[in-house]
Design a protein around this motif. Structure first.
Motif, PDB file in Angstrom:
ATOM      1  N   GLY A   1       0.816  -1.207   0.000  1.00 39.15           N
ATOM      2  CA  GLY A   1       0.000   0.000   0.000  1.00 39.15           C
ATOM      3  C   GLY A   1       0.848   1.255   0.000  1.00 39.15           C
ATOM      4  O   GLY A   1       0.548   2.224  -0.719  1.00 39.15           O
ATOM      5  N   LEU A   2       1.928   1.252   0.777  1.00 35.72           N
ATOM      6  CA  LEU A   2       2.822   2.400   0.799  1.00 35.72           C
ATOM      7  C   LEU A   2       3.567   2.545  -0.524  1.00 35.72           C
ATOM      8  O   LEU A   2       3.757   3.674  -1.019  1.00 35.72           O
ATOM      9  N   VAL A   3       3.984   1.446  -1.111  1.00 35.70           N
ATOM     10  CA  VAL A   3       4.650   1.499  -2.419  1.00 35.70           C
ATOM     11  C   VAL A   3       3.718   2.117  -3.463  1.00 35.70           C
ATOM     12  O   VAL A   3       4.128   2.967  -4.266  1.00 35.70           O
ATOM     13  N   SER A   4       2.464   1.700  -3.449  1.00 33.32           N
ATOM     14  CA  SER A   4       1.496   2.259  -4.387  1.00 33.32           C
ATOM     15  C   SER A   4       1.298   3.749  -4.149  1.00 33.32           C
ATOM     16  O   SER A   4       1.196   4.536  -5.102  1.00 33.32           O
ATOM     17  N   GLY A   5       1.254   4.158  -2.886  1.00 29.09           N
ATOM     18  CA  GLY A   5       1.102   5.575  -2.592  1.00 29.09           C
ATOM     19  C   GLY A   5       2.298   6.397  -3.038  1.00 29.09           C
ATOM     20  O   GLY A   5       2.145   7.497  -3.580  1.00 29.09           O
ATOM     21  N   VAL A   6       3.508   5.881  -2.837  1.00 22.45           N
ATOM     22  CA  VAL A   6       4.716   6.600  -3.258  1.00 22.45           C
ATOM     23  C   VAL A   6       4.774   6.696  -4.779  1.00 22.45           C
ATOM     24  O   VAL A   6       5.190   7.726  -5.328  1.00 22.45           O
ATOM     25  N   ASP A   7       4.358   5.646  -5.467  1.00 21.36           N
ATOM     26  CA  ASP A   7       4.370   5.680  -6.930  1.00 21.36           C
ATOM     27  C   ASP A   7       3.439   6.763  -7.483  1.00 21.36           C
ATOM     28  O   ASP A   7       3.645   7.237  -8.601  1.00 21.36           O
ATOM     29  N   GLN A   8       2.432   7.150  -6.726  1.00 24.80           N
ATOM     30  CA  GLN A   8       1.471   8.138  -7.187  1.00 24.80           C
ATOM     31  C   GLN A   8       1.821   9.566  -6.781  1.00 24.80           C
ATOM     32  O   GLN A   8       1.057  10.488  -7.062  1.00 24.80           O
ATOM     33  N   VAL A   9       2.963   9.753  -6.118  1.00 25.25           N
ATOM     34  CA  VAL A   9       3.396  11.102  -5.751  1.00 25.25           C
ATOM     35  C   VAL A   9       3.862  11.838  -7.010  1.00 25.25           C
ATOM     36  O   VAL A   9       4.719  11.326  -7.741  1.00 25.25           O
ATOM     37  N   PRO A  10       3.323  13.017  -7.317  1.00 26.03           N
ATOM     38  CA  PRO A  10       3.761  13.751  -8.518  1.00 26.03           C
ATOM     39  C   PRO A  10       5.252  14.084  -8.454  1.00 26.03           C
ATOM     40  O   PRO A  10       5.747  14.519  -7.408  1.00 26.03           O
ATOM     41  N   PRO A  11       6.001  13.876  -9.526  1.00 26.34           N
ATOM     42  CA  PRO A  11       7.435  14.206  -9.518  1.00 26.34           C
ATOM     43  C   PRO A  11       7.703  15.668  -9.191  1.00 26.34           C
ATOM     44  O   PRO A  11       8.761  15.997  -8.657  1.00 26.34           O
ATOM     45  N   LEU A  12       6.753  16.545  -9.499  1.00 31.48           N
ATOM     46  CA  LEU A  12       6.926  17.959  -9.195  1.00 31.48           C
ATOM     47  C   LEU A  12       7.093  18.189  -7.699  1.00 31.48           C
ATOM     48  O   LEU A  12       7.870  19.050  -7.281  1.00 31.48           O
ATOM     49  N   PHE A  13       6.372  17.408  -6.894  1.00 30.42           N
ATOM     50  CA  PHE A  13       6.508  17.535  -5.444  1.00 30.42           C
ATOM     51  C   PHE A  13       7.924  17.207  -4.999  1.00 30.42           C
ATOM     52  O   PHE A  13       8.508  17.894  -4.147  1.00 30.42           O
TER      53      PHE A  13
END
Length: 308
Positions: A186-198
């Protein structure tokens, strides 16, 4: 000529001032409109409305289930020893309450489940960050985590009993093996969805390494992480019930899983139904008391939910 110049200048000067005033009025109107869009109208919902919208529907659903259940008993669709009446299950609940064992049985399972879940969070969170941020680790153990997540938790009960014996350590081992992969994925999926701009903005501001993980990655990945936590609790609870049913022993104390297994051994269908209802009740209560408020807080912090 002088008078003509004055007349020709007068409209021009007056027109320019009027145009500026119109522009200022337009800007003021635009700012007011944007402020109105940004403003969140907070109002407290009346208690009567809360009861009608959130409390009454589940109560009606439960009442409907009980009515259908009782109708099936009256219709004698099967033998009494296979389908007990709601009153028989209620009598079984009353007997446990009068004997003083009801709260002890429920707390035994809840304490095991919550402690095992907290241990799973402590292990699954750094593991998920490591898999999400390090490509080599992700390539090495990412598929293994996905495979473990799909593996039924009951499969771990037999080796856990052989490795650790019939004790609480065996219970916690089964919970960890069932919940850690879900939390990490679940955490891996959440990190993958973090916008690169952030991430680029965080590095520009000096948020790198652990600071970037704490202040940028984790807050941005919170929705996916929370979904992993919720699924991790579901796996924890199911793993615990499987372990208590299969590895029942007087030395382990009486939990909800053991209560269900004792009902099967004694052909006590009211006791079996009572154990199932209590297991379901605990799962719903944990979701309503812990995860639902967390979900609302995350949505509210992102402007996706209006406060009531």
């Amino acid at each position: 000529m002088a008078s003509t110049d004055i007349k020709s200048d007068a409209p021009g000067s007056g027109g320019g001032g009027g145009s500026d005033a119109v522009k200022q009025d337009d800007l003021a109107g635009l700012e007011a409109g944007l402020d109105a869009l940004d403003a969140v109208h907070v109002h407290r919902t009346p208690v009567r409305e809360v009861l009608l919208r959130k409390v009454l529907p589940p109560l009606l659903a439960v009442a409907l289930v009980v009515v259908v259940w009782q109708l099936l008993v009256w219709a004698q669709v099967t033998e009494d020893y296979k389908l007990p009446s709601p009153s028989a299950v209620w009598d079984s609940l009353g007997d446990m309450w009068r004997q003083g064992t009801l709260l002890e049985v429920v707390w035994t399972s809840i304490s095991r489940g919550l402690l095992g879940f907290l241990l799973s969070v402590a292990i699954g969170t750094p593991l998920g960050l490591l898999v999400a941020r390090v490509k080599f680790v992700r390539a090495a153990i990412g598929p293994i985590l996905s495979g473990l997540q799909s593996l039924p938790s009951v499969a771990w009960v037999a080796p856990a009993v052989i490795w650790l014996g019939l004790n609480d350590s065996m219970m916690y081992a089964v919970i960890l093996l069932g919940a850690v992969p879900s939390i990490a994925n679940g955490l891996v999926s959440g990190v993958d969805q973090v916008p690169p701009l952030f991430l680029r903005a965080g590095r520009t501001l000096g948020a790198t390494g652990l600071r970037g993980t704490w202040f940028i990655v984790m807050p941005a990945a919170l929705p996916g992480y929370l979904a992993g936590l919720k699924q991790g609790w579901a796996f924890s609870w199911r793993s615990l019930m499987a372990a208590e049913i299969i590895a029942s022993s007087p030395d382990l104390g009486l939990g909800l899983g053991q209560l269900l297994e004792n009902g099967r051994n004694n052909a006590d269908m009211p006791g079996i139904f009572l154990a199932i209802i209590l297991i379901l009740f605990v799962g719903i209560a944990i979701d309503l008391l812990i995860f639902s408020p967390l979900e609302r807080w995350v949505l509210r912090s992102r402007g996706l939910l209006v406060k009531n």
